[in-house]
Motif scaffolding. Structure first.
Motif, PDB file in Angstrom:
ATOM      1  N   GLY A  85      37.069  36.141  47.420  1.00  0.00           N
ATOM      2  CA  GLY A  85      36.580  36.427  46.163  1.00  0.00           C
ATOM      3  C   GLY A  85      36.846  38.243  45.657  1.00  0.00           C
ATOM      4  O   GLY A  85      36.258  38.995  47.534  1.00  0.00           O
ATOM      5  N   ASP A  87      34.516  39.862  43.917  1.00  0.00           N
ATOM      6  CA  ASP A  87      33.372  39.347  44.189  1.00  0.00           C
ATOM      7  C   ASP A  87      32.831  40.122  45.536  1.00  0.00           C
ATOM      8  O   ASP A  87      31.510  40.896  44.806  1.00  0.00           O
ATOM      9  CB  ASP A  87      32.895  37.807  44.064  1.00  0.00           C
ATOM     10  CG  ASP A  87      33.137  38.105  42.008  1.00  0.00           C
ATOM     11  OD1 ASP A  87      33.642  38.600  41.773  1.00  0.00           O
ATOM     12  OD2 ASP A  87      32.300  36.709  41.774  1.00  0.00           O
ATOM     13  N   ALA A 187      42.719  43.854  39.167  1.00  0.00           N
ATOM     14  CA  ALA A 187      42.609  42.686  39.254  1.00  0.00           C
ATOM     15  C   ALA A 187      43.572  42.001  38.640  1.00  0.00           C
ATOM     16  O   ALA A 187      44.545  40.565  38.760  1.00  0.00           O
ATOM     17  CB  ALA A 187      40.894  41.186  38.631  1.00  0.00           C
ATOM     18  N   ARG A 226      38.757  31.554  46.230  1.00  0.00           N
ATOM     19  CA  ARG A 226      38.220  32.952  46.517  1.00  0.00           C
ATOM     20  C   ARG A 226      38.194  33.079  47.468  1.00  0.00           C
ATOM     21  O   ARG A 226      38.967  33.735  48.321  1.00  0.00           O
ATOM     22  CB  ARG A 226      36.703  31.890  46.543  1.00  0.00           C
ATOM     23  CG  ARG A 226      35.511  30.968  46.482  1.00  0.00           C
ATOM     24  CD  ARG A 226      35.527  31.848  45.150  1.00  0.00           C
ATOM     25  NE  ARG A 226      35.195  32.376  44.466  1.00  0.00           N
ATOM     26  CZ  ARG A 226      35.641  33.775  44.167  1.00  0.00           C
ATOM     27  NH1 ARG A 226      36.998  33.180  43.092  1.00  0.00           N
ATOM     28  NH2 ARG A 226      35.212  35.123  43.524  1.00  0.00           N
ATOM     29  N   LEU A 227      39.275  34.088  46.560  1.00  0.00           N
ATOM     30  CA  LEU A 227      40.180  35.545  47.853  1.00  0.00           C
ATOM     31  C   LEU A 227      40.240  36.909  47.805  1.00  0.00           C
ATOM     32  O   LEU A 227      41.280  36.571  46.512  1.00  0.00           O
ATOM     33  CB  LEU A 227      41.352  34.749  48.948  1.00  0.00           C
ATOM     34  CG  LEU A 227      42.166  35.942  49.838  1.00  0.00           C
ATOM     35  CD1 LEU A 227      41.765  35.723  51.001  1.00  0.00           C
ATOM     36  CD2 LEU A 227      43.478  34.835  50.679  1.00  0.00           C
TER      37      LEU A 227
HETATM   38  C1  PLP Z   1      38.228  42.423  35.892  1.00  0.00           C
HETATM   39  C2  PLP Z   1      37.887  41.360  36.997  1.00  0.00           C
HETATM   40  N1  PLP Z   1      37.447  41.759  38.471  1.00  0.00           N
HETATM   41  C3  PLP Z   1      37.244  40.485  39.442  1.00  0.00           C
HETATM   42  C4  PLP Z   1      37.419  39.633  38.575  1.00  0.00           C
HETATM   43  C5  PLP Z   1      37.163  38.281  40.145  1.00  0.00           C
HETATM   44  O1  PLP Z   1      38.112  38.090  40.994  1.00  0.00           O
HETATM   45  P1  PLP Z   1      37.285  36.820  42.617  1.00  0.00           P
HETATM   46  O2  PLP Z   1      38.119  36.145  42.060  1.00  0.00           O
HETATM   47  O3  PLP Z   1      38.225  37.605  43.323  1.00  0.00           O
HETATM   48  O4  PLP Z   1      36.586  37.575  42.407  1.00  0.00           O
HETATM   49  C6  PLP Z   1      37.503  38.567  38.437  1.00  0.00           C
HETATM   50  C7  PLP Z   1      37.587  37.644  37.820  1.00  0.00           C
HETATM   51  O5  PLP Z   1      37.938  37.064  36.277  1.00  0.00           O
HETATM   52  C8  PLP Z   1      38.106  39.640  36.765  1.00  0.00           C
HETATM   53  O6  PLP Z   1      38.427  39.740  35.565  1.00  0.00           O
END
Ligand code: PLP
Length: 359
Positions: A85, A87, A187, A226-227
């Motif tokens: 992710g 994240d 994103a 999760r990527l």
């Molecule tokens: C602005 C933003 N960045 C990142 C993410 C999370 O992304 P990931 O699933 O790759 O961790 C989200 C998920 O809701 C998001 O809204």
């Protein structure tokens, strides 16, 4: 029994969308900005082929996927790092930069994980005021001090759905001290169709003091695997590799991601679907005096100040119709809900229900 003493962990916990409504049968989840169409069939096929290989570790440094990303976006694979992710990329970047006493600037209603990771890694988080739920370059700059290390911005932002134009982003980088890292979270960039918008990667490809993050959870429909990935200068990416856990991205995610990114037809379908429905839903919201952002990404932040019924009541009534939206309490946005664009059927059901509720 007395347990070993834990550290004092004061960071707020992320609250996921659906967690409180497990009792509803066959819920229609419009609460997490996931893809309405799901993953590309080619990505799913590639995912399935991994089943006989799950006893093998994945590639530790995601080389094949980084090659696919590098080809698609014409960027150096050595300046890319993949994460479980995007994240995980936020976690890495905070880990390599932040020390106690450092400051991080996020915008008032900026994506919550940015501030969670910054405080987890000991930084003081400053909230830059927004104007009409839109980030303001001036307000960000007002919060800069000698201690500022990182500025995070999601563009367009979740949950507000607003964005900074290419010129505003360019201006922000220009006016920030060069030793402040600008993190641009791309994103939702695929969804947005505005002449004055450019993705973070397009604007800052050659800027050494910018980190771009991207995700496979939204347009590519791979949230469950999760990527995500990050792109920055070699120096910053190399530091992230030093602290990255080995094998941090699983082999199913790597295989599916490499196919998803090549399937332009599927991506276009997802974009077209979103455009069609977000425009339709925006009109319905206006007709029903629900104030929201203009169509940008795959969601709307809806305010109910002008309707006869408040956001909690709307939430409950929609839940009775199996439609689960996202409450905005964690973001401290009053009388509002966030709606994700769903399948055609889910959107029709939402439109019918909200018209009934607001009449
Ligand atoms: C602005 C933003 N960045 C990142 C993410 C999370 O992304 P990931 O699933 O790759 O961790 C989200 C998920 O809701 C998001 O809204």
């Amino acid at each position: 029994m007395i347990l070993p003493k834990l550290k004092n962990i004061t960071v707020e916990r992320y609250v996921e969308g659906l967690s409180k409504f497990k009792k509803i049968e066959n819920p229609i989840k419009l609460s997490a900005n996931e893809s309405a169409l799901g993953a590309s069939p080619k990505a799913i096929n590639s995912f399935e082929k991994q089943k006989d290989k799950i006893f093998n570790y994945p590639e530790s440094n995601s080389n094949l996927l980084r090659d696919s990303i590098s080809k698609k976006f014409n960027i150096d694979p050595d300046k890319i790092i993949c994460g479980s992710g995007s994240d995980q990329i936020f976690d890495f970047i905070c880990k390599i930069f932040l020390e106690r006493g450092d400051e991080v600037i996020v915008t008032e209603f900026g994506f919550i994980m940015h501030r969670i990771y910054a405080s987890l890694h000991g930084a003081k988080v400053l909230l830059a005021k927004e104007k009409n739920f839109k980030a303001s370059v001036d307000e960000i700059l007002k919060n800069v001090t000698d201690k500022t290390k990182i500025v995070f911005i999601a563009n367009p932002n979740n949950p507000t759905g607003t964005y900074l134009s290419k010129d505003e982003m360019f201006n922000l980088r220009k006016k920030l001290r060069s030793n402040i890292l600008l993190v641009v979270d791309d994103a939702y960039f695929e969804f947005i169709d505005k002449d004055d918008f450019s993705s973070g990667l397009d604007i800052f490809k050659d800027k050494a003091n910018v980190l771009i993050t991207r995700t496979f959870s939204k347009i590519y429909g791979l949230a469950g695997l999760r990527l995500g990935w990050g792109y920055s200068s070699k120096q910053i990416i190399d530091a992230m590799y030093k602290i990255k856990p080995p094998f941090n991205v699983n082999r199913a995610a790597l295989a599916a991601g490499a196919e998803a990114i090549k399937d332009n037809e599927w991506t276009k379908r997802a974009i077209d679907h979103n455009k069609l429905w977000s425009e339709k839903i925006f009109t319905i919201l206006e007709e029903n005096k629900i104030v929201s952002n203009k169509p940008t990404a795959n969601f709307f932040l809806m305010n109910f100040d002008k309707t006869k019924i408040n956001s909690d009541e709307v939430f409950e009534k929609l839940a009775k119709e199996r439609l689960i939206l996202r409450k905005m309490e964690q973001y401290k946005i009053p009388n509002s809900l966030r709606l994700t664009i769903g399948t055609g059927e889910a959107n029709q059901h939402f439109i019918k229900s909200i018209q009934e509720i607001c009449k």
